[in-house]
Design an enzyme around this catalytic site. Structure first.
Site, PDB file in Angstrom:
ATOM      1  N   HIS A  27      -5.647  -6.969  13.556  1.00  0.00           N
ATOM      2  CA  HIS A  27      -4.403  -6.194  13.454  1.00  0.00           C
ATOM      3  C   HIS A  27      -3.969  -5.764  14.854  1.00  0.00           C
ATOM      4  O   HIS A  27      -4.801  -5.312  15.649  1.00  0.00           O
ATOM      5  CB  HIS A  27      -4.622  -4.959  12.581  1.00  0.00           C
ATOM      6  N   ASP A  35      11.222  23.804  -3.544  1.00  0.00           N
ATOM      7  CA  ASP A  35      11.926  22.996  -4.547  1.00  0.00           C
ATOM      8  C   ASP A  35      13.428  22.911  -4.311  1.00  0.00           C
ATOM      9  O   ASP A  35      14.123  22.205  -5.039  1.00  0.00           O
ATOM     10  CB  ASP A  35      11.710  23.608  -5.938  1.00  0.00           C
ATOM     11  N   CYS A  42      13.049  25.349   1.036  1.00  0.00           N
ATOM     12  CA  CYS A  42      12.060  25.941   0.125  1.00  0.00           C
ATOM     13  C   CYS A  42      11.221  24.841  -0.513  1.00  0.00           C
ATOM     14  O   CYS A  42      11.464  23.660  -0.256  1.00  0.00           O
ATOM     15  CB  CYS A  42      12.776  26.736  -0.964  1.00  0.00           C
ATOM     16  N   TYR A  92      14.523  32.067   2.775  1.00  0.00           N
ATOM     17  CA  TYR A  92      13.358  32.860   3.215  1.00  0.00           C
ATOM     18  C   TYR A  92      13.514  33.273   4.671  1.00  0.00           C
ATOM     19  O   TYR A  92      14.023  32.530   5.507  1.00  0.00           O
ATOM     20  CB  TYR A  92      12.081  32.037   3.050  1.00  0.00           C
ATOM     21  N   LYS A 152       0.835  -1.201   0.000  1.00  0.00           N
ATOM     22  CA  LYS A 152       0.000   0.000   0.000  1.00  0.00           C
ATOM     23  C   LYS A 152       0.872   1.254   0.000  1.00  0.00           C
ATOM     24  O   LYS A 152       2.072   1.187   0.250  1.00  0.00           O
ATOM     25  CB  LYS A 152      -0.936  -0.021   1.209  1.00  0.00           C
TER      26      LYS A 152
HETATM   27  C1  LIG Z   1      -4.003  -4.032   8.444  1.00  0.00           C
HETATM   28  C2  LIG Z   1      -2.516  -3.975   8.263  1.00  0.00           C
HETATM   29  N1  LIG Z   1      -1.841  -5.117   8.090  1.00  0.00           N
HETATM   30  C3  LIG Z   1      -0.507  -5.116   7.916  1.00  0.00           C
HETATM   31  C4  LIG Z   1       0.206  -3.946   7.907  1.00  0.00           C
HETATM   32  C5  LIG Z   1       1.699  -4.027   7.723  1.00  0.00           C
HETATM   33  O1  LIG Z   1       2.325  -3.657   8.918  1.00  0.00           O
HETATM   34  P1  LIG Z   1       3.919  -3.531   8.946  1.00  0.00           P
HETATM   35  O2  LIG Z   1       4.275  -2.496   7.901  1.00  0.00           O
HETATM   36  O3  LIG Z   1       4.231  -3.101  10.331  1.00  0.00           O
HETATM   37  O4  LIG Z   1       4.449  -4.896   8.590  1.00  0.00           O
HETATM   38  C6  LIG Z   1      -0.453  -2.727   8.097  1.00  0.00           C
HETATM   39  C7  LIG Z   1       0.368  -1.475   8.117  1.00  0.00           C
HETATM   40  N2  LIG Z   1      -0.349  -0.294   8.400  1.00  0.00           N
HETATM   41  C8  LIG Z   1       0.263   0.813   8.841  1.00  0.00           C
HETATM   42  C9  LIG Z   1       1.582   1.055   9.014  1.00  0.00           C
HETATM   43  O5  LIG Z   1       1.661   2.343   9.486  1.00  0.00           O
HETATM   44  N3  LIG Z   1       0.442   2.871   9.643  1.00  0.00           N
HETATM   45  C10 LIG Z   1      -0.432   1.953   9.246  1.00  0.00           C
HETATM   46  O6  LIG Z   1      -1.725   2.061   9.231  1.00  0.00           O
HETATM   47  C11 LIG Z   1      -1.852  -2.734   8.276  1.00  0.00           C
HETATM   48  O7  LIG Z   1      -2.554  -1.584   8.454  1.00  0.00           O
END
Ligand SMILES: Cc1ncc(COP(=O)(O)O)c(CNc2conc2O)c1O
Length: 385
Positions: free
Chosen positions: A164, A311, A309, A263, A37
């Site tokens: 989770h 950029d 800045c 700046y 993701k």
């Molecule tokens: C539902 C779920 N599963 C697995 C993972 C993977 O976790 P890891 O990268 O520690 O292995 C995440 C990571 N989610 C997030 C990581 O940082 N913020 C989060 O919401 C997650 O949200």
């Protein structure tokens, strides 16, 4: 191609190493779901996904439907699970592209059922909230109704159940144990165990490989980063950091005592100084709070001076350097290195946030077997982010 000398390098050999190491470490019957993701935590979704699948992962996970659709558009056919919420009206899109969805509300499933016109099968993973307090069912009655609705529907496949953990990366395991026990209790609510049962993120996979059931969701450690500073001394195998960030000096000048930089004219040269201008700024994700942090030039740590800045930023150099001299913001030069953990600590945040925040404006160069195999420039490629 890209036409500004600022780029990120993603070492896919490191990604391969980290996944292959986990593969060897886990019980052989435990599968790996690579969490790609947020454009693979800023590393490049398709390239990381393909490498992870080569190295032993069998599934992929993303945050929302568009990220899954983007992987399908890039020719990735492996099973993908959307971890976040999906609109019920998008259920047929998920079915057509064979993308599994997370379900955690009976009401949502009822709406999705109304929108399901395709007659195509849809796979669901039921999310249980054992104490993360984000998404997930908490009640037994609702859990049973959701499973019954899936079982009663010819095209709704109850493929997985998961939770989770909120503290798997912390040394104190009290809350982790509470959530794990809660998960075991909630699993008893199910009339049967679906094919996939999962609870493990990177921290859980690395610390409790025998408590992850039959598939893990492997994110941060796949990128070579420890889930937390505290966990660094508990890692069961070496992680290799995949991400580095580089630029080149575009302007060099001598400052006389009393002359100002950037700046607000907040920086004043106290003596005769050499100052370099580097074409990276907060619009690239190198945010303003990184003022006074350091970068590497010719293997030496030099400070960022004056305000960053949009950029560009300025650094104080120990001596004159030619235009085009390489600057490393994350990575190694000679004996010196600047790690993502150091940047995160300077910003009082976690390592996850740093690569995610390096924006679309910074092209990603992908290395495999130490040679450049691909390059993505979202500024020019537009949709091929
Ligand atoms: C539902 C779920 N599963 C697995 C993972 C993977 O976790 P890891 O990268 O520690 O292995 C995440 C990571 N989610 C997030 C990581 O940082 N913020 C989060 O919401 C997650 O949200």
């Amino acid at each position: 191609m890209f036409h500004r000398d600022t780029w990120a390098e993603v070492d896919l050999d490191a990604i391969f190493h980290n996944v292959a190491s986990l593969r060897a470490f886990l019980p052989k019957e435990t599968a790996i779901m690579a969490v790609v993701k947020a454009n693979a935590y800023g590393h490049g979704d398709a390239q990381v996904a393909k490498t992870a699948l080569e190295a032993g992962a069998s599934h992929l996970a993303v945050a929302f439907l568009d990220e899954a659709l983007a992987l399908r558009q890039k020719g990735i056919h492996a099973p993908i699970l959307v971890l976040g919420a999906t609109r019920p009206e998008d259920i047929d899109l998920a079915a057509q592209k064979q993308i599994a969805l997370t379900v955690f509300q009976q009401e949502w499933l009822e709406k999705a059922k109304q929108h399901h016109q395709s007659g195509l099968p849809v796979s669901f993973h039921l999310k249980l909230d054992t104490g993360m307090g984000r998404l997930g069912v908490k009640e037994e009655a609702e859990t049973k109704r959701i499973v019954a609705m899936m079982d009663d529907h010819p095209h709704f496949l109850f493929e997985g159940v998961y939770t989770h953990f909120a503290t798997a990366d912390e040394i104190d395991t009290d809350y982790f144990s509470f959530q794990y026990e809660t998960f075991l209790r909630m699993l008893e609510w199910l009339p049967y165990r679906p094919k996939w049962v999962h609870c493990g993120n990177s921290a859980t996979s690395l610390r409790f490989p025998n408590k992850v059931f039959n598939i893990v969701r492997f994110g941060i450690a796949m990128y070579g980063l420890s889930p937390s500073l505290a966990m660094k001394s508990y890692l069961p195998f070496t992680l290799k950091e995949a991400f580095s960030l580089h630029s080149r000096v575009v302007h060099v000048k001598r400052l006389l005592p009393g002359e100002k930089v950037s700046y607000g004219a907040t920086y004043t040269a106290e003596q005769e100084e050499w100052v370099g201008t580097v074409p990276i700024g907060y619009a690239d994700g190198w945010i303003r709070k990184l003022q006074n942090f350091r970068v590497l030039v010719n293997g030496e740590k030099v400070p960022i001076i004056g305000r960053i800045c949009m950029d560009q930023l300025m650094v104080r150099l120990p001596s004159y350097v030619p235009i085009g001299t390489k600057v490393t913001l994350i990575g190694q030069q000679g004996e010196e290195k600047i790690t993502i953990d150091e940047v995160a600590q300077y910003l009082d945040t976690i390592n996850y946030e740093i690569p995610c925040t390096i924006s679309y404006r910074v092209p990603r160069i992908f290395l495999r077997n130490k040679s450049i195999m691909e390059m993505r420039n979202a500024v020019l490629d537009g949709n091929n982010v």
